[in-house]
Design an enzyme around this catalytic site. Structure first.
Site, PDB file in Angstrom:
ATOM      1  N   LYS A  21     -10.913   2.268  20.882  1.00 15.44           N
ATOM      2  CA  LYS A  21     -11.842   2.817  19.899  1.00 15.44           C
ATOM      3  C   LYS A  21     -12.477   4.111  20.405  1.00 15.44           C
ATOM      4  O   LYS A  21     -12.700   5.049  19.635  1.00 15.44           O
ATOM      5  CB  LYS A  21     -12.910   1.788  19.540  1.00 15.44           C
ATOM      6  CG  LYS A  21     -12.348   0.707  18.628  1.00 15.44           C
ATOM      7  CD  LYS A  21     -13.366  -0.351  18.325  1.00 15.44           C
ATOM      8  CE  LYS A  21     -12.784  -1.413  17.410  1.00 15.44           C
ATOM      9  NZ  LYS A  21     -13.700  -2.546  17.253  1.00 15.44           N
ATOM     10  N   LYS A  76       1.489   2.514   9.775  1.00 18.30           N
ATOM     11  CA  LYS A  76       0.814   1.293   9.326  1.00 18.30           C
ATOM     12  C   LYS A  76      -0.268   1.678   8.313  1.00 18.30           C
ATOM     13  O   LYS A  76      -0.978   2.665   8.526  1.00 18.30           O
ATOM     14  CB  LYS A  76       0.170   0.625  10.554  1.00 18.30           C
ATOM     15  CG  LYS A  76      -0.667  -0.582  10.220  1.00 18.30           C
ATOM     16  CD  LYS A  76      -1.367  -1.139  11.458  1.00 18.30           C
ATOM     17  CE  LYS A  76      -2.268  -2.274  11.065  1.00 18.30           C
ATOM     18  NZ  LYS A  76      -3.637  -2.215  11.390  1.00 18.30           N
ATOM     19  N   LYS A 132      -7.153   2.438   6.705  1.00 17.61           N
ATOM     20  CA  LYS A 132      -8.118   3.367   6.111  1.00 17.61           C
ATOM     21  C   LYS A 132      -8.297   4.596   6.999  1.00 17.61           C
ATOM     22  O   LYS A 132      -8.598   5.676   6.512  1.00 17.61           O
ATOM     23  CB  LYS A 132      -9.452   2.682   5.837  1.00 17.61           C
ATOM     24  CG  LYS A 132     -10.092   2.101   7.071  1.00 17.61           C
ATOM     25  CD  LYS A 132     -11.403   1.428   6.729  1.00 17.61           C
ATOM     26  CE  LYS A 132     -11.954   0.672   7.911  1.00 17.61           C
ATOM     27  NZ  LYS A 132     -11.312  -0.614   8.168  1.00 17.61           N
TER      28      LYS A 132
HETATM   29  P1  ADP Z   1      -7.858  -0.738   8.852  1.00 15.39           P
HETATM   30  O1  ADP Z   1      -6.627  -0.608   9.716  1.00 15.39           O
HETATM   31  O2  ADP Z   1      -7.672  -0.175   7.483  1.00 15.39           O
HETATM   32  O3  ADP Z   1      -9.089  -0.193   9.553  1.00 15.39           O
HETATM   33  P2  ADP Z   1      -8.970  -3.287   9.536  1.00 15.39           P
HETATM   34  O4  ADP Z   1      -8.742  -3.015  10.984  1.00 15.39           O
HETATM   35  O5  ADP Z   1     -10.379  -3.279   9.014  1.00 15.39           O
HETATM   36  O6  ADP Z   1      -8.076  -2.282   8.665  1.00 15.39           O
HETATM   37  O7  ADP Z   1      -8.254  -4.652   9.191  1.00 15.39           O
HETATM   38  C1  ADP Z   1      -8.847  -5.801   8.634  1.00 15.39           C
HETATM   39  C2  ADP Z   1      -7.790  -6.885   8.573  1.00 15.39           C
HETATM   40  O8  ADP Z   1      -6.658  -6.468   7.781  1.00 15.39           O
HETATM   41  C3  ADP Z   1      -7.212  -7.239   9.953  1.00 15.39           C
HETATM   42  O9  ADP Z   1      -7.005  -8.634  10.009  1.00 15.39           O
HETATM   43  C4  ADP Z   1      -5.884  -6.524   9.995  1.00 15.39           C
HETATM   44  O10 ADP Z   1      -4.946  -7.191  10.814  1.00 15.39           O
HETATM   45  C5  ADP Z   1      -5.456  -6.531   8.531  1.00 15.39           C
HETATM   46  N1  ADP Z   1      -4.665  -5.317   8.254  1.00 15.39           N
HETATM   47  C6  ADP Z   1      -5.127  -4.048   8.169  1.00 15.39           C
HETATM   48  N2  ADP Z   1      -4.143  -3.174   7.891  1.00 15.39           N
HETATM   49  C7  ADP Z   1      -2.997  -3.904   7.791  1.00 15.39           C
HETATM   50  C8  ADP Z   1      -1.625  -3.583   7.505  1.00 15.39           C
HETATM   51  N3  ADP Z   1      -1.234  -2.336   7.278  1.00 15.39           N
HETATM   52  N4  ADP Z   1      -0.734  -4.591   7.493  1.00 15.39           N
HETATM   53  C9  ADP Z   1      -1.117  -5.866   7.719  1.00 15.39           C
HETATM   54  N5  ADP Z   1      -2.380  -6.235   7.991  1.00 15.39           N
HETATM   55  C10 ADP Z   1      -3.336  -5.285   8.018  1.00 15.39           C
END
Ligand code: ADP
Ligand code: TRP
Length: 324
Positions: free
Chosen positions: A111, A190, A193
């Site tokens: 991070k 992937k 956001k």
């Molecule tokens: P972001 O990558 O958009 O910041 P988060 O880290 O807040 O998303 O993810 C919240 C949940 O959604 C986690 O459990 C994460 O594993 C799942 N997740 C986020 N993006 C994906 C993706 N592209 N494919 C599968 N699972 C995802």
């Protein structure tokens, strides 16, 4: 079986969140587990340091989870900050947490590398997460692969506490969410956001359409065979199509004679079929913030009752005296 997981309100929900996490939370709910799902607004402070944004994201996640199917009759759905005891437990756990345990956590380093401020909150984030889990005597914690280390830290802290003060804390098990569902973003990375490459769960259908129609594909002529394994559109289609239809498209890729426009259109159609009911419920909930607030308040009360009971044991075991 008590299932618990936290959701950071740090941005708009997208279909990656749905297929990667939310759908599996719902399955656990439907299997009759005692599910505790909460909005981790204290955790989100490590990345969102603007009061209005944090409020908006918290409200969006609350409405969003209810819109896709978290059922307050079946699950306890609440805000982390409605259980202030969790901050008290964080301190108590801090005092049995060896520095080395936190120093080994890769998510802190990741991070910071991504540009988050290297403050103490970010560093001790795993202890707050441990407190979240341990304060409700959780048995099973569904999380993505990236959170596995935080679960190991939680278990280590719980064992350390129990060895020091007696067997009070329940040792939780991780439930690693299926990674077969890693959803690609519009640019092929992937979906996240942070990359601005998402299909948001609650955006209007014509935005979803525009985004899908604009996905960049290779320049193989219509008549030539194509490779479904290397196509973002196909990867999105297979999330929303029935198995039989997915196979038919796969065959059409291989045979040639199919243009990308055609599969894009079908993907838009199927994606909107999935998202429409979610959008409608989300819209309804947006106009009924009292209902959403009631759900969170009631959920918070139930969760807090469990936390208060555990904290009584923790205080008496550790020799912390309060006058309340
Ligand atoms: P972001 O990558 O958009 O910041 P988060 O880290 O807040 O998303 O993810 C919240 C949940 O959604 C986690 O459990 C994460 O594993 C799942 N997740 C986020 N993006 C994906 C993706 N592209 N494919 C599968 N699972 C995802
Ligand atoms: N750190 C988790 C994430 O980023 C969110 C979270 C906070 C959590 N507290 C938790 C997850 C407790 C499981 C259990 O996804």
């Amino acid at each position: 079986m008590r299932v618990l997981s936290g959701i950071q309100p740090s941005g708009k929900l997208h279909i990656g969140n749905y297929f990667g996490a939310m759908q599996q939370y719902l399955e656990l709910q439907e299997k009759g587990n005692e599910c505790f799902y909460f909005i981790a607004n204290y955790h989100a402070m490590t990345s969102v340091q603007e009061a209005l944004s944090l409020q908006d994201f918290t409200a969006e996640v609350a409405r969003g989870y209810l819109a896709v199917g978290i059922d307050p009759e079946k699950s306890v759905f609440f805000r982390q900050s409605d259980v202030p005891e969790v901050c008290e437990l964080t301190w108590i756990l801090s005092c049995v947490t060896p520095m080395g345990l936190l120093e080994r956590c890769v998510s802190y380093k990741d991070k910071v590398a991504q540009g988050l401020k290297p403050n103490h909150g970010l560093f001790c984030y795993p202890i707050l997460q441990a407190a979240d889990i341990l304060i409700y005597n959780s048995n099973l914690v569904p999380v993505g692969q990236d959170q596995k280390q935080h679960l190991e830290v939680t278990r280590d802290i719980a064992v350390k506490f129990n060895n020091t003060y007696g067997e009070i804390l329940t040792i939780p098990d991780p439930y690693i969410l299926s990674s077969t569902a890693v959803v690609p973003g519009l640019d092929g990375r992937k979906m996240s956001k942070s990359y601005d490459n998402t299909l948001e769960l609650f955006e209007p259908p014509n935005r979803t359409k525009k985004k899908i129609m604009r996905i960049v594909t290779d320049s193989t002529p219509v008549e030539d065979p194509k490779d479904p394994a290397n196509c973002i559109v196909f990867a999105l289609l297979r999330l929303v199509a029935q198995e039989q239809e997915t196979q038919q498209w796969q065959q059409r890729y291989r045979e040639g004679g199919m243009g990308y426009g055609e599969i894009k259109k079908r993907t838009v159609e199927l994606m909107n079929e999935l998202l429409d009911p979610f959008r409608q419920r989300f819209e309804k909930l947006s106009q009924d913030s009292d209902y959403v607030e009631d759900v969170l308040r009631e959920g918070g009360k139930k969760a807090r009752a469990v936390a208060v009971e555990l904290m009584d044991k923790v205080r008496s075991a550790t020799g912390i005296i309060t006058s309340h």
